[in-house]
Design an enzyme around this catalytic site. Structure first.
Site, mmCIF file in Angstrom:
data_model
loop_
_atom_site.group_PDB
_atom_site.id
_atom_site.type_symbol
_atom_site.label_atom_id
_atom_site.label_comp_id
_atom_site.label_asym_id
_atom_site.label_seq_id
_atom_site.Cartn_x
_atom_site.Cartn_y
_atom_site.Cartn_z
ATOM 1 N N ARG A 45 42.885 27.471 50.692
ATOM 2 C CA ARG A 45 44.137 27.022 50.088
ATOM 3 C C ARG A 45 43.892 25.663 49.437
ATOM 4 N NH1 ARG A 45 44.565 22.911 52.450
ATOM 5 N NH2 ARG A 45 46.300 22.256 51.139
ATOM 6 N N GLY A 46 44.914 25.215 48.679
ATOM 7 C CA GLY A 46 44.730 23.975 47.914
ATOM 8 C C GLY A 46 44.308 24.371 46.514
ATOM 9 N N ALA A 47 44.999 23.807 45.520
ATOM 10 C CA ALA A 47 44.827 24.293 44.145
ATOM 11 C C ALA A 47 43.363 24.325 43.657
ATOM 12 C CB ALA A 47 45.708 23.470 43.205
ATOM 13 N N GLN A 189 50.382 22.001 56.957
ATOM 14 C CA GLN A 189 49.113 21.519 56.374
ATOM 15 C C GLN A 189 48.875 20.044 56.702
ATOM 16 O OE1 GLN A 189 51.266 23.513 54.835
ATOM 17 N NE2 GLN A 189 50.287 24.854 53.348
ATOM 18 N N ASP A 230 49.889 21.143 42.378
ATOM 19 C CA ASP A 230 49.440 22.520 42.118
ATOM 20 C C ASP A 230 49.520 22.871 40.636
ATOM 21 O OD1 ASP A 230 50.370 22.548 45.098
ATOM 22 O OD2 ASP A 230 48.971 24.197 44.789
HETATM 23 O O1 MRU Z 1 50.105 26.291 49.873
HETATM 24 P P1 MRU Z 1 48.936 25.360 49.800
HETATM 25 O O2 MRU Z 1 48.518 24.829 51.126
HETATM 26 O O3 MRU Z 1 47.796 25.947 48.999
HETATM 27 O O4 MRU Z 1 49.491 24.133 48.957
HETATM 28 C C1 MRU Z 1 48.619 23.065 48.685
HETATM 29 C C2 MRU Z 1 49.279 21.928 48.030
HETATM 30 O O5 MRU Z 1 50.449 21.941 47.724
HETATM 31 C C3 MRU Z 1 48.380 20.770 47.676
HETATM 32 O O6 MRU Z 1 49.095 19.570 47.716
HETATM 33 C C4 MRU Z 1 47.840 20.964 46.260
HETATM 34 O O7 MRU Z 1 47.282 22.219 46.113
HETATM 35 C C5 MRU Z 1 46.846 19.936 45.900
HETATM 36 S S1 MRU Z 1 45.313 20.150 46.719
HETATM 37 C C6 MRU Z 1 44.264 19.006 46.053
#
Ligand code: MRU
Length: 345
Positions: A45-47, A189, A230
């Site tokens: 997970r994480g963009a 998270q 994201d």
């Molecule tokens: O649903 P997730 O855990 O994938 O969401 C992640 C986020 O919202 C992060 O803040 C975002 O992806 C930035 S990661 C560098």
């Protein structure tokens, strides 16, 4: 294993983020369907990390097919991976790049070309996060208490982290007094992942519930907010983990700078503003349960948007590897689009 997602010889290895902070377990994935599943169920997970994983997933599809069927297998993988999570634009930016390789190098050299492209997508994220960490740390005052939401660290980027990269760089420079981590319901998270990363890095971290942010700010305990993103629209509207918008409103009410850190791959110049960003809706069980244990009354209905959009007027600065932007963002983001190498600090 250096990063949360890596290409090891002929397959993808990724940290199973669902098990943290209790277990640090790595999974070896050998098919693009496994990668798609891992993105959907948030093993990864994480963009930026999703973008990197998807690119490697396309390589797995090419590798697993006989040469005569390679093109079809890659097209199918692009399609399947593109339907995993809708909000983080890095996924689509990666798949677009892999698709371009397919269009430009069909035939014999396709597998090598796709592998090279996936590795450079990953390498670019690594370099971007290093630049972002250094540039962003310059905005953090000495003795700062910084609030961050969700997890924009190493594990979310398959690199050095964006928001957490900045905070840890500022910590290395001796500027950080305290990092306040909001727990980030429903999937925690902040509590599970950011707290784990910061404690491992030896940084001073205090966990609060999401509902405590206003109180903590009102007591004058926070000097700035740093979060990841994201998707960032052309006008600077920012989609990030649900709860980010509330924090931005509270930051404005308390005159606290609100910084967004993201690689250029998170900027979506094809959309005018945040209204066009699709917000992922996730399963009700994430809200009615905590660690598999039901906490909500039976029969209640649930609304579970995974992200929200912070309007650009609440954002103090956007920190990317191409530079630090302040309002007006539309003009600045346009300049950055034509300036891939430049304005790094
Ligand atoms: O649903 P997730 O855990 O994938 O969401 C992640 C986020 O919202 C992060 O803040 C975002 O992806 C930035 S990661 C560098």
């Amino acid at each position: 294993m250096k990063y949360s997602v890596d290409w090891i010889d002929d397959h993808v290895r990724m940290l199973d983020q669902r098990l943290l902070p209790h277990e640090e377990q790595y999974l070896d994935l050998t098919t693009s369907d496994e990668v798609a599943e891992a993105i959907c169920n948030m093993t990864v997970r994480g963009a930026p990390a999703i973008g990197v994983a998807a690119a490697y997933g396309v390589v797995l599809a090419a590798q697993g097919a006989p040469e005569t069927e390679r093109e079809t297998a890659v097209r199918r993988a692009l399609d399947v991976l593109g339907q995993t999570r809708p909000t983080a634009v890095n996924l689509f930016a990666s798949l677009r790049r892999m698709n371009r390789v397919l269009d430009e190098c069909p035939g014999e050299g396709l597998l090598d070309a796709l592998t090279r492209e996936a590795l450079s997508i990953h390498q670019e994220e690594i370099e971007a996060s290093q630049h972002i960490s250094k540039a962003g740390a310059s905005l953090i005052p000495h003795g700062a208490t910084v609030l961050t939401h969700c997890n924009a660290g190493m594990i979310a980027t398959a690199a050095h982290g964006t928001a957490i990269g900045i905070i840890l760089e500022a910590h290395r420079q001796g500027k950080i007094r305290l990092i306040i981590v909001s727990e980030t319901r429903p999937l925690l998270q902040g509590a599970r992942l950011t707290a784990w990363e910061l404690v491992r890095a030896g940084a001073p971290a205090t966990l609060i519930c999401d509902s405590m942010v206003g109180h903590v700010m009102s007591r004058g305990h926070i000097d700035c907010v740093v979060v990841g993103a994201d998707r960032i629209a052309s006008n600077g509207d920012v989609a990030n983990k649900i709860g980010t918008y509330s924090i931005a409103v509270l930051a404005r009410a308390h005159h606290i700078p609100f910084y967004v850190a993201a690689p250029y791959s998170t900027i979506d110049t094809s959309i005018r503003d945040g209204d066009s960003i699709e917000i992922e809706q996730r399963n009700a069980t994430e809200v009615v349960e905590l660690s598999g244990q039901r906490v909500a009354a039976d029969g209640v209905q649930v609304y579970n948007p995974a992200f929200d959009v912070t309007p650009h007027h609440l954002v103090t600065a956007i920190i990317s590897e191409r530079g630090i932007l302040k309002a007006p963002f539309r003009r600045g983001l346009k300049t950055l689009a034509g300036n891939p190498g430049g304005r790094r600090k």
